[in-house]
Design an enzyme around this catalytic site. Sequence first.
Site, PDB file in Angstrom:
ATOM      1  N   ARG A  66      24.904  45.234  30.570  1.00 59.57           N
ATOM      2  CA  ARG A  66      23.118  44.528  29.653  1.00 59.57           C
ATOM      3  C   ARG A  66      23.508  45.708  29.191  1.00 59.57           C
ATOM      4  O   ARG A  66      22.881  45.535  27.758  1.00 59.57           O
ATOM      5  CB  ARG A  66      22.956  44.122  31.048  1.00 59.57           C
ATOM      6  N   LEU A  94      15.160  41.213  24.017  1.00 55.69           N
ATOM      7  CA  LEU A  94      15.572  42.737  23.247  1.00 55.69           C
ATOM      8  C   LEU A  94      15.196  43.753  24.555  1.00 55.69           C
ATOM      9  O   LEU A  94      14.246  43.932  24.904  1.00 55.69           O
ATOM     10  CB  LEU A  94      15.103  42.687  21.545  1.00 55.69           C
ATOM     11  N   ASN A 108       8.987  38.186  14.935  1.00 55.86           N
ATOM     12  CA  ASN A 108       9.319  36.960  15.112  1.00 55.86           C
ATOM     13  C   ASN A 108       8.287  35.350  15.234  1.00 55.86           C
ATOM     14  O   ASN A 108       7.583  35.470  15.144  1.00 55.86           O
ATOM     15  CB  ASN A 108       9.681  37.112  16.825  1.00 55.86           C
ATOM     16  N   HIS A 110       7.896  31.992  16.363  1.00 54.06           N
ATOM     17  CA  HIS A 110       8.013  31.034  17.423  1.00 54.06           C
ATOM     18  C   HIS A 110       7.319  29.489  17.135  1.00 54.06           C
ATOM     19  O   HIS A 110       6.750  29.356  16.275  1.00 54.06           O
ATOM     20  CB  HIS A 110       6.823  31.753  18.234  1.00 54.06           C
ATOM     21  N   ASP A 151       6.805  36.729  23.436  1.00 50.23           N
ATOM     22  CA  ASP A 151       5.492  36.073  22.714  1.00 50.23           C
ATOM     23  C   ASP A 151       4.313  36.757  22.948  1.00 50.23           C
ATOM     24  O   ASP A 151       3.300  36.035  22.965  1.00 50.23           O
ATOM     25  CB  ASP A 151       5.312  34.789  22.907  1.00 50.23           C
ATOM     26  N   GLN A 179       7.286  22.479   7.717  1.00 47.25           N
ATOM     27  CA  GLN A 179       6.094  22.419   7.341  1.00 47.25           C
ATOM     28  C   GLN A 179       5.210  23.645   7.811  1.00 47.25           C
ATOM     29  O   GLN A 179       4.009  24.439   6.979  1.00 47.25           O
ATOM     30  CB  GLN A 179       5.384  21.085   7.400  1.00 47.25           C
ATOM     31  N   GLU A 181       7.706  27.119  10.157  1.00 52.98           N
ATOM     32  CA  GLU A 181       8.476  28.111   9.981  1.00 52.98           C
ATOM     33  C   GLU A 181       8.722  28.761   8.977  1.00 52.98           C
ATOM     34  O   GLU A 181       8.475  29.854   8.713  1.00 52.98           O
ATOM     35  CB  GLU A 181       9.136  27.880  11.398  1.00 52.98           C
TER      36      GLU A 181
END
Length: 202
Positions: A66, A94, A108, A110, A151, A179, A181
């Site tokens: 990783r 991340l 980001n 969501h 988040d 509508q 994003e």
Amino acid sequence: MLKIAVMVSGGGTNLQAIIDAIADGRIHDTVIVRVISNKKDAYALERAKKAGIDAVSVTRDEYKDREDFDRALLGALDEAEPDLVVLAGFLVVLSPEIIRKYAGRIINIHPSLIPSFCGEGYYGLRVHEEALKRGVKVTGATVHFVDEGCDTGPIIMQKAVYVEPGDTPEILQKRVMEQAEWKILPETIEDIAQGRIKTARQ
Ligand code: GRF
């Protein structure tokens, strides 16, 4: 000129919304300098190539562990020298090193009204399944700054979408994308490009 790197994992409809908004002038003074996918077969890469944008994939199975994968992701970002990193359907957490290096300039999208239906395991269709299970009448999408949590970073923009009778998770997902994003992500980037929203770099 705002240089943005867009990180993707799947279909790339949010990437496409950014590409289209730059093309039709809803986003000014902005260039996508690189698209980075953690999946070789992500259709988002096709969208980038069609738009003539540098597109690279950095996949976990190419690296022994990783740490090496995270180092390669950071390298792919650093090479592009972006002012802003946009996570658009990117499903990899991340590394703290990337978050630190790009602190205050990673955003980001969501597919819910955070703090509802977000956090560990809440992504893609699952978000809409849970919203329907809870019986909410309104859901939507959120653009937020990315911090070391899941988040949990400062909310930048949100847009509400009504749940309709008979909605399935798939129907609701599509409505939230169309509508909410695909509107608030380009709008947020334009606000950053015009200095209306400050990021760590500016
Ligand atoms: C979308 O539901 C988006 O909200 C979430 O990932 C899903 C796929 O997005 N972040 P895309 O079509 O790959 O942009």
